[in-house]
Design a protein around this motif. Structure first.
Motif, mmCIF file in Angstrom:
data_model
loop_
_atom_site.group_PDB
_atom_site.id
_atom_site.type_symbol
_atom_site.label_atom_id
_atom_site.label_comp_id
_atom_site.label_asym_id
_atom_site.label_seq_id
_atom_site.Cartn_x
_atom_site.Cartn_y
_atom_site.Cartn_z
ATOM 1 N N GLU A 265 0.833 -1.199 0.000
ATOM 2 C CA GLU A 265 0.000 0.000 0.000
ATOM 3 C C GLU A 265 0.868 1.249 0.000
ATOM 4 O O GLU A 265 2.045 1.208 0.367
ATOM 5 C CB GLU A 265 -0.950 0.021 1.195
ATOM 6 C CG GLU A 265 -0.283 0.137 2.536
ATOM 7 C CD GLU A 265 -1.282 0.159 3.697
ATOM 8 O OE1 GLU A 265 -2.273 -0.596 3.637
ATOM 9 O OE2 GLU A 265 -1.072 0.931 4.655
ATOM 10 N N ALA A 266 0.278 2.344 -0.442
ATOM 11 C CA ALA A 266 0.977 3.631 -0.497
ATOM 12 C C ALA A 266 -0.017 4.736 -0.191
ATOM 13 O O ALA A 266 -1.171 4.700 -0.629
ATOM 14 C CB ALA A 266 1.595 3.845 -1.876
ATOM 15 N N GLU A 267 0.446 5.711 0.563
ATOM 16 C CA GLU A 267 -0.399 6.844 0.941
ATOM 17 C C GLU A 267 0.433 8.114 0.842
ATOM 18 O O GLU A 267 1.602 8.120 1.238
ATOM 19 C CB GLU A 267 -0.911 6.662 2.365
ATOM 20 C CG GLU A 267 -1.839 7.759 2.860
ATOM 21 C CD GLU A 267 -2.265 7.526 4.299
ATOM 22 O OE1 GLU A 267 -3.135 8.267 4.778
ATOM 23 O OE2 GLU A 267 -1.722 6.601 4.947
ATOM 24 N N ALA A 268 -0.138 9.184 0.315
ATOM 25 C CA ALA A 268 0.610 10.426 0.113
ATOM 26 C C ALA A 268 -0.111 11.615 0.726
ATOM 27 O O ALA A 268 -1.328 11.602 0.934
ATOM 28 C CB ALA A 268 0.824 10.676 -1.382
ATOM 29 N N SER A 431 -14.997 24.553 -5.848
ATOM 30 C CA SER A 431 -14.347 23.579 -4.973
ATOM 31 C C SER A 431 -14.238 22.224 -5.666
ATOM 32 O O SER A 431 -14.832 21.992 -6.719
ATOM 33 C CB SER A 431 -15.110 23.441 -3.654
ATOM 34 O OG SER A 431 -16.392 22.894 -3.887
ATOM 35 N N PHE A 432 -13.465 21.317 -5.042
ATOM 36 C CA PHE A 432 -13.165 20.023 -5.651
ATOM 37 C C PHE A 432 -13.502 18.883 -4.700
ATOM 38 O O PHE A 432 -13.576 19.050 -3.477
ATOM 39 C CB PHE A 432 -11.672 19.927 -5.995
ATOM 40 C CG PHE A 432 -11.206 20.915 -7.025
ATOM 41 C CD1 PHE A 432 -11.332 20.652 -8.381
ATOM 42 C CD2 PHE A 432 -10.620 22.112 -6.639
ATOM 43 C CE1 PHE A 432 -10.898 21.558 -9.322
ATOM 44 C CE2 PHE A 432 -10.181 23.028 -7.572
ATOM 45 C CZ PHE A 432 -10.317 22.749 -8.932
ATOM 46 N N ASN A 433 -13.679 17.697 -5.291
ATOM 47 C CA ASN A 433 -13.705 16.442 -4.551
ATOM 48 C C ASN A 433 -12.382 15.720 -4.786
ATOM 49 O O ASN A 433 -11.733 15.906 -5.825
ATOM 50 C CB ASN A 433 -14.874 15.564 -5.015
ATOM 51 C CG ASN A 433 -16.215 16.183 -4.679
ATOM 52 O OD1 ASN A 433 -16.383 16.790 -3.629
ATOM 53 N ND2 ASN A 433 -17.180 16.029 -5.589
ATOM 54 N N TYR A 434 -11.973 14.854 -3.840
ATOM 55 C CA TYR A 434 -10.658 14.214 -3.890
ATOM 56 C C TYR A 434 -10.790 12.701 -3.696
ATOM 57 O O TYR A 434 -10.438 12.167 -2.641
ATOM 58 C CB TYR A 434 -9.742 14.793 -2.815
ATOM 59 C CG TYR A 434 -9.727 16.299 -2.776
ATOM 60 C CD1 TYR A 434 -8.884 17.023 -3.609
ATOM 61 C CD2 TYR A 434 -10.558 16.998 -1.896
ATOM 62 C CE1 TYR A 434 -8.877 18.408 -3.582
ATOM 63 C CE2 TYR A 434 -10.551 18.379 -1.857
ATOM 64 C CZ TYR A 434 -9.708 19.080 -2.706
ATOM 65 O OH TYR A 434 -9.703 20.447 -2.671
ATOM 66 N N PRO A 435 -11.269 11.977 -4.694
ATOM 67 C CA PRO A 435 -11.536 10.534 -4.510
ATOM 68 C C PRO A 435 -10.274 9.698 -4.327
ATOM 69 O O PRO A 435 -10.368 8.566 -3.850
ATOM 70 C CB PRO A 435 -12.250 10.158 -5.814
ATOM 71 C CG PRO A 435 -11.792 11.168 -6.815
ATOM 72 C CD PRO A 435 -11.640 12.441 -6.041
ATOM 73 N N GLY A 436 -9.097 10.232 -4.676
ATOM 74 C CA GLY A 436 -7.872 9.442 -4.574
ATOM 75 C C GLY A 436 -7.124 9.602 -3.267
ATOM 76 O O GLY A 436 -6.055 8.993 -3.086
ATOM 77 N N ARG A 437 -7.633 10.392 -2.353
ATOM 78 C CA ARG A 437 -6.925 10.622 -1.086
ATOM 79 C C ARG A 437 -7.272 9.506 -0.104
ATOM 80 O O ARG A 437 -8.104 9.641 0.788
ATOM 81 C CB ARG A 437 -7.248 12.006 -0.538
ATOM 82 C CG ARG A 437 -6.717 13.086 -1.465
ATOM 83 C CD ARG A 437 -6.842 14.484 -0.921
ATOM 84 N NE ARG A 437 -6.266 15.448 -1.863
ATOM 85 C CZ ARG A 437 -6.225 16.756 -1.677
ATOM 86 N NH1 ARG A 437 -6.718 17.278 -0.582
ATOM 87 N NH2 ARG A 437 -5.686 17.547 -2.598
ATOM 88 N N ARG A 438 -6.590 8.390 -0.314
ATOM 89 C CA ARG A 438 -6.823 7.186 0.462
ATOM 90 C C ARG A 438 -5.536 6.359 0.463
ATOM 91 O O ARG A 438 -4.568 6.701 -0.213
ATOM 92 C CB ARG A 438 -7.956 6.368 -0.166
ATOM 93 C CG ARG A 438 -7.620 5.913 -1.578
ATOM 94 C CD ARG A 438 -8.720 5.072 -2.209
ATOM 95 N NE ARG A 438 -9.832 5.889 -2.684
ATOM 96 C CZ ARG A 438 -10.928 5.382 -3.246
ATOM 97 N NH1 ARG A 438 -11.044 4.063 -3.354
ATOM 98 N NH2 ARG A 438 -11.887 6.160 -3.685
ATOM 99 N N LYS A 439 -5.516 5.282 1.207
ATOM 100 C CA LYS A 439 -4.415 4.338 1.113
ATOM 101 C C LYS A 439 -4.605 3.519 -0.164
ATOM 102 O O LYS A 439 -5.590 2.788 -0.292
ATOM 103 C CB LYS A 439 -4.376 3.425 2.337
ATOM 104 C CG LYS A 439 -3.947 4.127 3.611
ATOM 105 C CD LYS A 439 -3.876 3.153 4.783
ATOM 106 C CE LYS A 439 -3.423 3.892 6.039
ATOM 107 N NZ LYS A 439 -3.363 2.974 7.214
ATOM 108 N N ILE A 440 -3.666 3.679 -1.062
ATOM 109 C CA ILE A 440 -3.756 2.972 -2.337
ATOM 110 C C ILE A 440 -3.292 1.542 -2.144
ATOM 111 O O ILE A 440 -2.142 1.292 -1.763
ATOM 112 C CB ILE A 440 -2.906 3.680 -3.411
ATOM 113 C CG1 ILE A 440 -3.369 5.129 -3.591
ATOM 114 C CG2 ILE A 440 -2.960 2.918 -4.730
ATOM 115 C CD1 ILE A 440 -4.794 5.278 -4.045
ATOM 116 N N GLN A 441 -4.167 0.585 -2.388
ATOM 117 C CA GLN A 441 -3.843 -0.829 -2.226
ATOM 118 C C GLN A 441 -3.267 -1.379 -3.529
ATOM 119 O O GLN A 441 -3.831 -1.176 -4.595
ATOM 120 C CB GLN A 441 -5.098 -1.617 -1.826
ATOM 121 C CG GLN A 441 -5.796 -1.094 -0.579
ATOM 122 C CD GLN A 441 -4.950 -1.224 0.660
ATOM 123 O OE1 GLN A 441 -4.192 -2.188 0.812
ATOM 124 N NE2 GLN A 441 -5.069 -0.264 1.572
#
Length: 470
Positions: A265-268, A431-441
């Motif tokens: 996993e990766a998280e930024a 404004s924006f939504n951020y669907p990728g701000r998660r722990k990427i599996q």
């Protein structure tokens, strides 16, 4: 030759290099079997330094030099005037395939695989600058082709050939700091503009530059000085940002020492840019000006290991064992290994390994050297590759090692790009939504992000028509 025909022929044909006996060439001549005949691509900037290292071995002859920019290549063209000169790498393939044993590729990241793979498929040895590739699929492909062809390979992360890397590995493997549970890595990069808007102005293309060839597989766009000569590193279409630029140097030792393999996993977390009061910018074509990446690995030998990455002026936590007059790393970055029995700190390129608290150095009984040292300082990495090409043996960073290392670095970049990814909020256009701000599996075996489908298009990369990789 058209691009499609070139790739078809490159995959389908093979060529052999004929060895000429030394007696035919006269007394005192170095026989071809003791000479590595090389075609070099991207011979300005970093490429010129690699060429000097190869030349210093006295065992390399440059058959052809290729660079899309005559300005950048001028010094190398002058230094190796006997070599044929080209802008289009395909012409080197057409005209010199039977005359060369190997290729050196030091072009921008997005063309590494495009240039190297056709030659590798013809069993030409390959030295490719870091990061090995621009996307994960390319790294997997380069690793596989190198193994299938049985060629000698080396990625240009020269610290892998240093005594320092071996010393750090020997300390960890001897249990000096116990079981390593966490490693913090950081760099002073970027030292070029990042987190900036996409250029809109059309500049005149320098007469010495073939812009179309420089773009290669990237989408066509107007030329702008914001891309060249060094700043391409900060644009996702061409470079891999701070992590891609230095990750293959700084993460090399923990990756090798701990046998990390693929992250799970990766998280930024990255800097946000603003263009007005409460008005967020969308600069997603550019790598962020600073970022933190957290990677998790599940290893057979060490269990779960967490590796944290910091760039853009952000530093990891200072260990409590560090005294007020002591520093971590050096001006370029470094790494901190946290073990169950102690802490080891290294400078950039794994230099100057030392223990914390510093009094532990007085008690250290260094283990006996376990791994063979590579002769040479600055040029040792190139010599290591040349010797292996001519005599056999292993290299310090062959693609079986550096391919998976590059994949892990680029996995960090997937998390960064996921953090940057945004969609307009339908209820508020400002404004924006951020669907990728998660722990990427990450499913490493199948090379796939399992919980954020949008990220998988970055795994594969995008290619201009006619430049697709097979």
């Amino acid at each position: 030759m058209r691009r499609r025909s070139f790739l078809k022929n490159a995959a389908a044909t093979s060529a052999a290099f004929s060895i000429v006996p030394s007696y035919v060439l006269g007394k005192g001549h170095v026989p071809p079997s003791d000479t590595l005949y090389v075609a070099a691509f991207g011979v300005g900037g970093r490429g010129s330094g690699v060429m000097r290292g190869l030349d210093a071995t006295k065992k390399v002859k440059f058959v052809a030099l290729c660079d899309v920019d005559d300005r950048r290549a001028a010094d190398s063209y002058k230094a190796y005037s006997a070599a044929s000169k080209y802008k289009d790498f395909r012409k080197v393939y057409d005209n010199h395939l039977k005359e060369i044993d190997a290729v050196m590729v030091a072009t921008p990241d997005h063309t590494h695989a495009t240039i190297a793979l056709p030659f590798m498929r013809e069993k030409k040895h390959a030295y490719v600058e870091k990061p090995l590739t621009h996307n994960i699929r390319e790294a997997r492909l380069m690793t596989r082709v190198a193994k299938e062809m049985g060629i000698v390979t080396q990625m240009g992360n020269q610290g892998a050939s240093s005594d320092d890397s071996r010393i750090a590995r020997e300390w960890v493997e001897a249990g000096v700091i116990g079981d390593v549970e966490r490693v913090d890595c950081w760099t002073n990069r970027p030292v070029w503009p990042q987190g900036i808007p996409l250029p809109q102005e059309k500049h005149n293309i320098p007469k010495e530059l073939d812009w179309d060839l420089w773009l290669g597989p990237a989408a066509m766009r107007d030329y702008n000085d914001a891309y060249l000569p060094f700043k391409w590193r900060g644009w996702w279409d061409f470079g891999t940002g701070a992590m891609g630029d230095m990750g293959c140097h700084i993460i090399e030792t923990p990756f090798s020492v701990l046998d990390l393999g693929y992250p799970t996993e990766a998280e930024a977390s990255c800097t946000t840019n603003w263009v007005g009061d409460f008005v967020e910018a969308d600069y997603s074509a550019s790598c962020p000006s600073s970022s933190i990446v957290r990677l998790k690995f599940n290893t057979e030998k060490h269990g779960e290991v967490r590796l944290n990455w910091y760039d853009g002026g952000i530093l990891p936590d200072l260990p409590d064992e560090l005294k007020d007059d002591e520093t971590i790393g050096d001006t370029g970055g470094g790494s901190i290994f946290y073990g169950t029995k102690g802490i080891m700190v290294c400078d950039v390129y794994s230099r100057n390994a030392r223990l914390l608290p510093s009094e532990m150095m007085d008690l250290l009984k260094p283990p006996a050297p376990k791994y063979p040292r590579i002769e040479g300082d600055v040029d040792g990495h190139q010599k290591n590759w040349v010797d292996a090409c001519l005599k056999g043996g292993e290299t310090s960073s062959d693609f079986s090692r550096s391919g998976p290392l590059t994949e892990s670095v680029l996995m960090g970049n997937l998390a960064i790009r996921a953090f940057q990814y945004k969609t307009r909020n339908p209820e508020n256009s400002r404004s924006f939504n951020y669907p990728g701000r998660r722990k990427i599996q990450w499913d490493g075996a199948n090379m796939r992000v399992t919980n954020f489908e949008e990220a998988n298009r970055w795994v594969q990369g995008n290619y201009r028509n006619g430049w697709e990789l097979k």
